[in-house]
Motif scaffolding. Structure first.
Motif, PDB file in Angstrom:
ATOM      1  N   ALA A   1      49.903  36.246  34.301  1.00 56.91           N
ATOM      2  CA  ALA A   1      48.779  35.708  33.535  1.00 56.91           C
ATOM      3  C   ALA A   1      47.490  36.426  33.936  1.00 56.91           C
ATOM      4  CB  ALA A   1      48.652  34.212  33.770  1.00 56.91           C
ATOM      5  N   ALA A   2      47.325  36.628  35.253  1.00 56.78           N
ATOM      6  CA  ALA A   2      46.109  37.299  35.716  1.00 56.78           C
ATOM      7  C   ALA A   2      46.066  38.735  35.214  1.00 56.78           C
ATOM      8  CB  ALA A   2      46.041  37.263  37.238  1.00 56.78           C
ATOM      9  N   ALA A   3      47.218  39.411  35.279  1.00 56.83           N
ATOM     10  CA  ALA A   3      47.252  40.809  34.842  1.00 56.83           C
ATOM     11  C   ALA A   3      46.936  40.914  33.357  1.00 56.83           C
ATOM     12  CB  ALA A   3      48.607  41.425  35.143  1.00 56.83           C
ATOM     13  N   SER A   4      47.449  39.945  32.559  1.00 59.45           N
ATOM     14  CA  SER A   4      47.202  40.051  31.126  1.00 59.45           C
ATOM     15  C   SER A   4      45.751  39.754  30.788  1.00 59.45           C
ATOM     16  CB  SER A   4      48.159  39.164  30.330  1.00 59.45           C
ATOM     17  OG  SER A   4      48.135  37.868  30.818  1.00 59.45           O
ATOM     18  N   LEU A   5      45.042  39.110  31.724  1.00 59.03           N
ATOM     19  CA  LEU A   5      43.613  38.879  31.507  1.00 59.03           C
ATOM     20  C   LEU A   5      42.764  39.953  32.169  1.00 59.03           C
ATOM     21  CD1 LEU A   5      43.685  35.031  32.012  1.00 59.03           C
ATOM     22  CD2 LEU A   5      43.042  36.187  29.893  1.00 59.03           C
ATOM     23  N   GLY A   6      43.429  41.017  32.631  1.00 55.09           N
ATOM     24  CA  GLY A   6      42.685  42.148  33.179  1.00 55.09           C
ATOM     25  C   GLY A   6      42.433  42.076  34.673  1.00 55.09           C
ATOM     26  N   GLY A   7      43.119  41.152  35.376  1.00 50.80           N
ATOM     27  CA  GLY A   7      42.963  41.068  36.821  1.00 50.80           C
ATOM     28  C   GLY A   7      41.845  40.133  37.230  1.00 50.80           C
ATOM     29  N   ALA A   8      41.795  39.828  38.537  1.00 49.09           N
ATOM     30  CA  ALA A   8      40.875  38.816  39.056  1.00 49.09           C
ATOM     31  C   ALA A   8      39.420  39.132  38.714  1.00 49.09           C
ATOM     32  CB  ALA A   8      41.046  38.697  40.559  1.00 49.09           C
ATOM     33  N   GLN A   9      39.041  40.404  38.896  1.00 45.01           N
ATOM     34  CA  GLN A   9      37.643  40.751  38.702  1.00 45.01           C
ATOM     35  C   GLN A   9      37.185  40.510  37.264  1.00 45.01           C
ATOM     36  OE1 GLN A   9      36.645  44.319  40.903  1.00 45.01           O
ATOM     37  NE2 GLN A   9      35.088  44.741  39.365  1.00 45.01           N
ATOM     38  N   ASN A  10      38.034  40.885  36.316  1.00 42.13           N
ATOM     39  CA  ASN A  10      37.680  40.646  34.919  1.00 42.13           C
ATOM     40  C   ASN A  10      37.678  39.166  34.587  1.00 42.13           C
ATOM     41  OD1 ASN A  10      36.987  43.033  33.592  1.00 42.13           O
ATOM     42  ND2 ASN A  10      39.109  43.715  33.717  1.00 42.13           N
ATOM     43  N   MET A  11      38.619  38.423  35.180  1.00 46.12           N
ATOM     44  CA  MET A  11      38.635  36.980  34.954  1.00 46.12           C
ATOM     45  C   MET A  11      37.348  36.355  35.476  1.00 46.12           C
ATOM     46  SD  MET A  11      42.538  35.851  35.800  1.00 46.12           S
ATOM     47  CE  MET A  11      42.232  34.138  35.400  1.00 46.12           C
ATOM     48  N   PHE A  12      36.890  36.845  36.628  1.00 45.06           N
ATOM     49  CA  PHE A  12      35.650  36.317  37.194  1.00 45.06           C
ATOM     50  C   PHE A  12      34.466  36.658  36.278  1.00 45.06           C
ATOM     51  CE2 PHE A  12      32.030  36.165  40.130  1.00 45.06           C
ATOM     52  CZ  PHE A  12      32.260  34.966  40.775  1.00 45.06           C
ATOM     53  N   LEU A  13      34.480  37.878  35.760  1.00 40.31           N
ATOM     54  CA  LEU A  13      33.399  38.333  34.875  1.00 40.31           C
ATOM     55  C   LEU A  13      33.363  37.562  33.565  1.00 40.31           C
ATOM     56  CD1 LEU A  13      33.380  42.192  35.316  1.00 40.31           C
ATOM     57  CD2 LEU A  13      31.336  40.771  35.190  1.00 40.31           C
ATOM     58  N   THR A  14      34.527  37.059  33.129  1.00 40.17           N
ATOM     59  CA  THR A  14      34.566  36.345  31.854  1.00 40.17           C
ATOM     60  C   THR A  14      34.555  34.832  32.052  1.00 40.17           C
ATOM     61  OG1 THR A  14      36.954  36.659  31.913  1.00 40.17           O
ATOM     62  CG2 THR A  14      35.710  38.149  30.505  1.00 40.17           C
ATOM     63  N   GLY A  15      34.296  34.396  33.312  1.00 41.61           N
ATOM     64  CA  GLY A  15      34.192  32.965  33.568  1.00 41.61           C
ATOM     65  C   GLY A  15      35.515  32.222  33.552  1.00 41.61           C
ATOM     66  N   LYS A  16      36.619  32.963  33.746  1.00 46.57           N
ATOM     67  CA  LYS A  16      37.934  32.305  33.779  1.00 46.57           C
ATOM     68  C   LYS A  16      38.371  32.002  35.207  1.00 46.57           C
ATOM     69  CE  LYS A  16      38.923  32.728  29.358  1.00 46.57           C
ATOM     70  NZ  LYS A  16      38.420  31.524  28.695  1.00 46.57           N
ATOM     71  N   LEU A  17      37.616  32.552  36.167  1.00 48.71           N
ATOM     72  CA  LEU A  17      37.969  32.373  37.571  1.00 48.71           C
ATOM     73  C   LEU A  17      36.705  31.908  38.290  1.00 48.71           C
ATOM     74  CD1 LEU A  17      40.418  32.876  39.447  1.00 48.71           C
ATOM     75  CD2 LEU A  17      39.428  35.100  39.977  1.00 48.71           C
ATOM     76  N   ALA A  18      36.826  30.761  39.000  1.00 51.10           N
ATOM     77  CA  ALA A  18      35.628  30.193  39.617  1.00 51.10           C
ATOM     78  C   ALA A  18      35.321  30.835  40.963  1.00 51.10           C
ATOM     79  CB  ALA A  18      35.789  28.685  39.778  1.00 51.10           C
ATOM     80  N   MET A  19      36.388  31.187  41.715  1.00 52.58           N
ATOM     81  CA  MET A  19      36.165  31.792  43.037  1.00 52.58           C
ATOM     82  C   MET A  19      37.111  32.980  43.199  1.00 52.58           C
ATOM     83  SD  MET A  19      35.807  28.483  45.557  1.00 52.58           S
ATOM     84  CE  MET A  19      37.312  27.629  45.094  1.00 52.58           C
ATOM     85  N   MET A  20      36.637  34.008  43.876  1.00 52.76           N
ATOM     86  CA  MET A  20      37.513  35.144  44.139  1.00 52.76           C
ATOM     87  C   MET A  20      37.246  35.719  45.510  1.00 52.76           C
ATOM     88  SD  MET A  20      36.641  38.591  41.978  1.00 52.76           S
ATOM     89  CE  MET A  20      34.923  39.115  41.985  1.00 52.76           C
ATOM     90  N   ASP A  21      38.337  36.164  46.127  1.00 54.20           N
ATOM     91  CA  ASP A  21      38.283  36.780  47.456  1.00 54.20           C
ATOM     92  C   ASP A  21      38.177  38.282  47.225  1.00 54.20           C
ATOM     93  OD1 ASP A  21      39.062  38.134  49.741  1.00 54.20           O
ATOM     94  OD2 ASP A  21      40.920  37.029  50.017  1.00 54.20           O
ATOM     95  N   ASN A  22      37.062  38.885  47.680  1.00 58.08           N
ATOM     96  CA  ASN A  22      36.895  40.312  47.394  1.00 58.08           C
ATOM     97  C   ASN A  22      35.913  40.943  48.378  1.00 58.08           C
ATOM     98  OD1 ASN A  22      37.167  42.765  46.061  1.00 58.08           O
ATOM     99  ND2 ASN A  22      36.967  41.845  44.042  1.00 58.08           N
ATOM    100  N   GLY A  23      35.876  42.249  48.378  1.00 62.52           N
ATOM    101  CA  GLY A  23      34.860  42.978  49.130  1.00 62.52           C
ATOM    102  C   GLY A  23      33.624  43.145  48.265  1.00 62.52           C
ATOM    103  N   ARG A  24      32.729  44.032  48.655  1.00 62.04           N
ATOM    104  CA  ARG A  24      31.446  44.124  47.983  1.00 62.04           C
ATOM    105  C   ARG A  24      31.497  44.898  46.663  1.00 62.04           C
ATOM    106  NH1 ARG A  24      27.343  47.259  47.302  1.00 62.04           N
ATOM    107  NH2 ARG A  24      25.261  46.369  47.117  1.00 62.04           N
ATOM    108  N   TRP A  25      32.633  45.553  46.383  1.00 62.81           N
ATOM    109  CA  TRP A  25      32.706  46.472  45.250  1.00 62.81           C
ATOM    110  C   TRP A  25      32.185  45.941  43.918  1.00 62.81           C
ATOM    111  CZ3 TRP A  25      37.254  45.584  48.258  1.00 62.81           C
ATOM    112  CH2 TRP A  25      37.364  46.458  49.355  1.00 62.81           C
ATOM    113  N   PRO A  26      32.501  44.695  43.518  1.00 61.92           N
ATOM    114  CA  PRO A  26      32.048  44.274  42.173  1.00 61.92           C
ATOM    115  C   PRO A  26      30.579  43.855  42.110  1.00 61.92           C
ATOM    116  CG  PRO A  26      33.538  42.636  43.120  1.00 61.92           C
ATOM    117  CD  PRO A  26      33.378  43.712  44.144  1.00 61.92           C
ATOM    118  N   VAL A  27      29.864  43.870  43.241  1.00 64.01           N
ATOM    119  CA  VAL A  27      28.507  43.317  43.239  1.00 64.01           C
ATOM    120  C   VAL A  27      27.601  43.977  42.194  1.00 64.01           C
ATOM    121  CG1 VAL A  27      26.375  43.174  44.588  1.00 64.01           C
ATOM    122  CG2 VAL A  27      28.506  42.395  45.582  1.00 64.01           C
ATOM    123  N   LEU A  28      27.607  45.312  42.156  1.00 63.42           N
ATOM    124  CA  LEU A  28      26.728  46.007  41.202  1.00 63.42           C
ATOM    125  C   LEU A  28      27.024  45.586  39.772  1.00 63.42           C
ATOM    126  CD1 LEU A  28      26.119  49.780  41.960  1.00 63.42           C
ATOM    127  CD2 LEU A  28      24.500  47.882  41.902  1.00 63.42           C
TER     128      LEU A  28
END
Lengths: 414, 307
Positions: A240-267
């Motif tokens: 399901a996550a892969a079909s939505l483009g992965g965690a980062q994209n889900m977070f960007l589209t408001g489908k994921l409330a919290m994500m464990d990640n490094g600093r990469w997506p900050v910009l």
């Protein structure tokens, strides 16, 4: 007569030609996996170096595809870049490809690793020898979407929260096709969960898994992590996550409330409409948090004709000015505490979590402890966790079994 | 035959070798050399940077206790056993249809052949979209079909399901039937028309003509495609590398993908070379098996004349 004139002229050219060759303009090759706009700070840093070292030219060789293969094959061919960016220090040092920088540092008065975060220097060292000068770093923290918290009237998470609180929050943020958190198999991002519970994946000397991977603390931690999906379903399935483009994209589209990640997506997140915050990861009740960092450093190849010049370049690529140029471009956090303070990053609402996490990064990542047998370890553990996530086994079953398998392979290898 | 003077013959031989020398040199340097090197390496432990170390048969022995070796072998066998025959049947069916005398034949032939021209990486990316569990066209159609039947049908997670990933890759392999179809078409064109006419006169039906004339006359073509198809199926790599990286849980860990990972991700070149040689032996054995069996079912016109 003509000949008499021409000969001296030619010989003058020859002499000039020669002297130009030993006349000390040499070219150093620098390779990095940075690409596109990420290269701009590197270009600036190199220009600055060339201006102060008129006899050294630096050739920037970016290689974002198949970077590791390129480095290793170039080492085999005997033509590695003089200086390059690296992260798996143990592996390449073990293979004999990395120059030990410790003696250079000892004989050097204008550069000291004391400027860097001590925990970060540890990440760039193998068995007490320093192989890399930290380029930058990131810690893994929890990103959260403020709007989704506001919608259900939840206060934003604060440092020093517990696993139980984390689970309750994740549950409240999961409904319809929105998820609280994303759980996936792997070893690196799991380390802070395991370490914070007092467990580990491998022994401190990296020679044993039994008693670590199958310890009650490790099992409890991985059970808590995988249960987020298996039992509580606060995470989407891998598919399901892969079909939505992965965690980062889900977070960007408001489908994921919290994500464990490094600093990469900050910009990217700062440019988006998402209102987000960062916070240290949670820890089990009554136990101390341990975090994990990702770190890359500039290294020198063992085979190289111009090592003293390469050392000059190494320093210039990691010194305060270089760290500042990168940090100002917004690409990375400087690896020096004095500089983060000077730039006010430790007070920045988003960046400070990464900096606060450094002092909790007290344990050396497993791959830096296991020398060159990391693959015997990483793949089976990832598979074991996948088994649990795919409902083909329980943590209590698969971890002891995997520990036995890894140990058996290690014994055969010795 | 006119006998050429000795000198001219020598000269012609020399010229001949000269003409093929680019190929010969290319073969020796880029194919034969690496083949020999990999055989030697398969008896060594070599991580690229440290000098290779002789380990005898250790690499071959450790395969026996390597679960991923067996898993990759299993995946590859299932794929080959299912996709090769099914692919052959499909290619033959399409070729038969395209052998009819209908309008726009050239157009249809182009359309069916076109997919085979596309690079595998591009095809893989397209199929990844089609297999997307949430937004892919396949699951969309399954849902629609379910709706028409009044059922609440949910498509599987395809590439993310241990059960469905291999069927998905097999289904995708039909994308490349164009090559086989073309060879079948050529084979069909080679069957003399009078055989069918004679059979018609004798009162043979369509099925009998197909069974007694088309199939035997095509058997050398089938034989050729079976051999090349089997070899190809054992070398599958790109699709799995691009689409699944062997996952989920090694359910699409093809043999060559595993070999690649050992060699280029974990830098165990000796073991990877040994895996390559095991693959050579497997393919060789299967090819010999198919060749041996061919006397039972492959029909050559020349044989008949010699009897």
């Amino acid at each position: 007569m003509v000949i008499l004139c021409v000969v001296p002229i030619i010989s003058i050219f020859l002499v000039l030609g020669c002297s130009k060759q030993d006349g000390d303009t040499i070219t150093l090759r620098y390779m990095t996996w940075d690409s596109a706009t990420g290269l701009e700070p590197e270009r600036k840093i190199i220009q600055r170096f060339e201006a102060t070292h008129p006899n050294i030219k630096v050739k920037l060789e970016p290689n974002s595809q198949g970077y590791e293969d390129k480095i290793i094959t170039s080492l085999v061919a005997g033509k590695p870049p003089d200086v390059f960016l690296w992260w798996n220090f143990t592996k390449l040092a073990e293979l004999g490809g990395l120059e030990d920088l410790t003696p250079y540092l000892e004989n050097c008065s204008d550069f000291s690793v004391d400027m860097f975060y001590p925990n970060l220097v540890k990440y760039n060292s193998v068995k007490g020898h320093i192989y890399g000068l930290p380029k930058d770093f990131t810690a893994r923290v929890i990103f959260y979407n403020k709007d989704l918290f506001d919608q259900v009237g939840l206060p934003y998470p604060k440092d020093d929260w517990t696993w139980e609180e984390f689970l309750e929050i994740a549950k409240k943020l999961t409904h319809d096709d929105q998820y609280g958190f994303y759980v996936f198999a792997g070893t690196y991002h799991l380390q802070p969960w395991v370490w914070s519970n007092g467990g580990d994946l491998v022994s401190p000397d990296g020679n044993q898994v039994i008693g670590y991977l199958d310890s009650p603390e490790t099992i409890e931690a991985i059970k808590f992590y995988t249960d987020l999906y298996v039992r509580h379903r606060v995470s989407p399935s891998g598919g399901a996550a892969a079909s939505l483009g992965g965690a980062q994209n889900m977070f960007l589209t408001g489908k994921l409330a919290m994500m464990d990640n490094g600093r990469w997506p900050v910009l990217k997140l700062k440019k988006s409409k998402i209102r987000f915050g960062t916070v240290l990861p949670p820890h089990p009740q009554g136990k101390r948090l341990v975090t994990v960092l990702h770190s890359a450093g500039q290294v020198m190849a063992t085979i190289g004709k111009h090592k003293s010049q390469a050392w000059e370049l190494l320093k210039a690529m990691s010194d305060e000015e270089a760290q500042k140029i990168r940090a100002e471009a917004g690409w990375a956090l400087p690896a020096m505490p004095a500089l983060t303070e000077k730039m006010g990053l430790d007070r920045d609402p988003v960046e400070s979590a990464f900096i606060r996490a450094v002092e909790y990064a007290t344990i050396t990542p497993c791959f830096l402890r296991t020398s060159d047998w990391w693959e015997y370890f990483d793949k089976p553990i990832t598979d074991a966790i996948d088994k649990v996530l795919l409902g083909k086994g329980t943590v209590e079953e698969v971890l002891p079994q995997t520990a036995q398998e890894i140990e058996a392979r290690l014994r055969r290898r010795r | 035959m006119k006998i050429l003077p000795e000198k001219t013959r020598q000269r012609e031989t020399l010229e001949g070798y000269l003409a093929i020398s680019p190929w010969i040199i290319g073969f020796l340097v880029f194919v034969f050399g690496p083949i020999v090197a990999s055989l030697v390496l398969s008896f060594h432990k070599w991580n690229l940077l440290k000098p290779a170390q002789w380990v005898g048969l250790t690499n071959y022995q450790s395969m026996v206790s390597d679960p991923l070796f067996w898993q990759s072998l299993k995946v590859t066998f299932i794929y080959a056993v299912v996709s090769v025959p099914l692919g052959l049947v499909t290619a033959l069916l399409v070729a038969l249809l395209l052998n009819q005398k209908i309008k726009g034949l050239a157009f249809f032939r182009t359309v069916f052949y076109l997919p085979s021209v596309m690079p595998t990486v591009a095809v893989s990316l397209i199929w990844m979209w089609m297999y997307n569990p949430k937004f892919g066209i396949l699951n969309f159609l399954i849902k629609k079909a379910g709706g028409l039947l009044g059922l609440n049908l949910e498509g599987p997670e395809w590439l993310y399901s241990t059960t469905w990933v291999l069927p998905a890759l097999i289904l995708m392999s039909f994308w490349g039937i164009g090559g086989g179809m073309l060879i079948f078409l050529a084979g069909l064109k080679n069957i003399p028309e009078q055989l069918y006419e004679a059979a018609l006169v004798d009162g043979a039906g369509a099925w009998q003509r197909f069974r007694k004339i088309t199939i035997p006359m095509l058997s050398p073509t089938i034989f050729f495609l079976l051999v090349t198809g089997t070899i190809g199926a054992f070398q599958v790599f790109t699709q799995a590398f691009v689409m699944t990286e062997g996952g989920p849980l090694n359910a699409s860990m093809f043999f060559v993908l595993y070999l690649y990972m050992q060699g280029f991700r974990w830098f165990r070149m000796g073991y990877a070379s040994a895996l390559a040689w095991v693959l050579v032996l497997i393919i060789l054995a299967l090819t010999i098996l198919i060749f041996k069996s061919s006397s039972l079912w492959v029909y050559y016109e020349a044989d008949e004349e010699n009897r």
